[in-house]
Motif scaffolding. Structure first.
Motif, PDB file in Angstrom:
ATOM      1  N   ASN A  22       0.827  -1.212   0.000  1.00  0.00           N
ATOM      2  CA  ASN A  22       0.000   0.000   0.000  1.00  0.00           C
ATOM      3  C   ASN A  22       0.863   1.264   0.000  1.00  0.00           C
ATOM      4  O   ASN A  22       0.554   2.247  -0.695  1.00  0.00           O
TER       5      ASN A  22
ATOM      6  N   GLN B 152       1.245   6.664  -6.861  1.00  0.00           N
ATOM      7  CA  GLN B 152       0.129   7.564  -7.161  1.00  0.00           C
ATOM      8  C   GLN B 152       0.585   9.021  -7.124  1.00  0.00           C
ATOM      9  O   GLN B 152       0.178   9.841  -7.970  1.00  0.00           O
TER      10      GLN B 152
ATOM     11  N   GLN C 160       2.194   1.713  -3.461  1.00  0.00           N
ATOM     12  CA  GLN C 160       1.155   2.215  -4.377  1.00  0.00           C
ATOM     13  C   GLN C 160       0.893   3.695  -4.144  1.00  0.00           C
ATOM     14  O   GLN C 160       0.675   4.449  -5.106  1.00  0.00           O
ATOM     15  N   ASN C 161       0.891   4.120  -2.923  1.00  0.00           N
ATOM     16  CA  ASN C 161       0.689   5.538  -2.610  1.00  0.00           C
ATOM     17  C   ASN C 161       1.813   6.383  -3.198  1.00  0.00           C
ATOM     18  O   ASN C 161       1.589   7.479  -3.730  1.00  0.00           O
TER      19      ASN C 161
END
Length: 436
Positions: free
Chosen positions: A156, A163, A159-160
């Motif tokens: 996570n 992004q 992924q952040n």
């Protein structure tokens, strides 16, 4: 009648006078007193001798008559004093490693016997413990679950981060497009091809994207800092969990007891089906063909024995490698290590006679070592007179001693004779009369 009474009275008086008269007395003559003077003289001589004996004892102390055949008389001599003590050492392995059961269990299989020479890693005995196996499986499941959770959090965070990068790419693209559009519209506004309001809207949009770019960069920097700290914590936690999982697996593998080093197995006495408790000793592994000696020394020498002192056994040399300061039963223990070559014919448990050197050889007055030293502590001795009829107590100063001789510091001269047998029976005497 009267005539008869008078005749009877006359006869009685005659008899009485006959009994008490001079006829019953005899002359007593005095015996000669000439024999009294020799008797008085003999008693006087005995009394004088007794007084002289008492006077001599009072001046010279208590005396005792001793049979000279029951004592040992030694002569003071001059010679070379060797400062050593004999040691009786017991052969033990130089290094010993104990085998203890890390985890308890039931003996399932025995692969070697006591006395076997092992190599490092050889399997000795297999144990089983169902409870431990279940605990290990449960630990593996819990650790695996936690590791999966850690991996999810790491995913996570990654992924952040991605992004944020995508947002920056989009914002930079919009700023680039709007910058070119503002430049074109500036020319068109001069030609009055577009309205001023349209040009202002495009310029506001460009400024908005620029402001958004600043906020996004700040957010990315803050998130990156927090993510870096969180990822470091997660990696450390994951490493610790993996280590715990490895320990759990190692505990299960410890049910198979193996030889940690090469050597000879001893003290191994287990049977199939026997229950072994955690930490219980199974045996020991001794280094092969590598020995040391352990010896007990009288506490009198505790201050004179030090690490590195030389010990001799035939042509082999040893040295004091370790001193155990605990004194038990008047003795302390030392370890003796071989220097260089070791004897090939010695075996574990064998006792051999050695010689521990305490100091250098020196010339000195010597007296044979005897049991008298235990009674006097070397502070006095009985010295035999020149005619051999008496032994007089004399204070002396004795120094070093070995199994054969004692060094004389002062109080004795070369050639004098000394009683070296035990003094137990006449420690309080000042003089011994030697009877032959």
């Amino acid at each position: 009648m009267q005539s008869q009474l008078s005749s009877i009275s006359q006869s009685v008086s005659q008899k009485t006078s006959a009994v008490s008269g001079s006829g019953m007395d005899r002359k007593v003559t005095k015996k000669s007193q000439a024999y009294k003077w020799p008797l008085i003289g003999a008693v006087g001589v005995i009394l004088f001798a007794w007084l002289a004996y008492q006077s001599f004892n009072a001046s010279s102390g208590r005396a005792l008559t001793v049979n000279s055949e029951r004592i040992v008389i030694s002569t003071v001599s001059s010679g070379i004093f060797e400062d050593f003590i004999p040691l009786r050492g017991r052969v033990t392995p130089a290094k010993t490693l104990f085998l203890d059961a890390i985890e308890g269990g039931r003996v399932e299989r025995i692969l070697v016997e006591d006395g076997t020479n092992l190599k490092a890693g050889d399997l000795i005995v297999e144990l089983s413990n169902a409870s431990l196996q279940l605990n290990v499986l449960g630990n593996e499941a819990r650790v695996a679950e936690q590791l999966n959770n850690m991996r999810s959090i790491e995913l996570n965070l990654e992924q952040n981060r991605l992004q944020h990068k995508r947002n920056l790419v989009d914002i930079n693209y919009q700023i680039s497009m709007l910058t070119r559009q503002v430049e074109r519209e500036a020319t068109l506004v001069k030609n009055e091809s577009i309205s001023q309001s349209q040009y202002a809207d495009t310029q506001d949009t460009l400024n908005w994207y620029k402001s958004r770019l600043k906020l996004t960069l700040e957010s990315q920097a803050s998130d990156a800092k927090m993510q870096e700290a969180q990822l470091a914590f997660l990696r450390e936690t994951s490493s610790r969990l993996e280590h715990n999982l490895e320990i759990s697996r190692q505990n299960l593998d410890n049910m198979n007891v193996r030889a940690p080093v090469a050597g000879k197995l001893s003290g191994f006495n287990v049977e199939i089906g026997q229950s072994i408790g955690r930490g219980e000793r199974l045996g020991q592994i001794d280094t092969p063909d590598d020995y040391k000696l352990t010896a007990l020394i009288d506490e009198f020498y505790l201050g004179r024995v030090d690490i590195g002192q030389q010990v001799q056994y035939d042509q082999y040399r040893l040295e004091v490698s370790k001193i155990y300061p605990q004194v038990q039963n008047g003795q302390f223990e030392v370890d003796l290590a071989f220097i260089g070559e070791q004897p090939r014919n010695i075996r574990r448990g064998q006792t051999i006679q050695t010689k521990l050197t305490l100091g250098d050889e020196s010339k000195a007055l010597l007296i044979p070592n005897g049991a008298f030293y235990q009674d006097t502590g070397g502070s006095w001795v009985f010295v035999v007179t020149a005619d051999g009829s008496q032994a007089i107590k004399r204070p002396v100063r004795l120094g070093r001693r070995n199994s054969q001789f004692i060094e004389i510091i002062e109080g004795l001269e070369q050639g004098e004779r000394v009683i070296t047998s035990p003094y137990t029976s006449y420690q309080d005497m000042q003089q011994l009369n030697l009877a032959h």
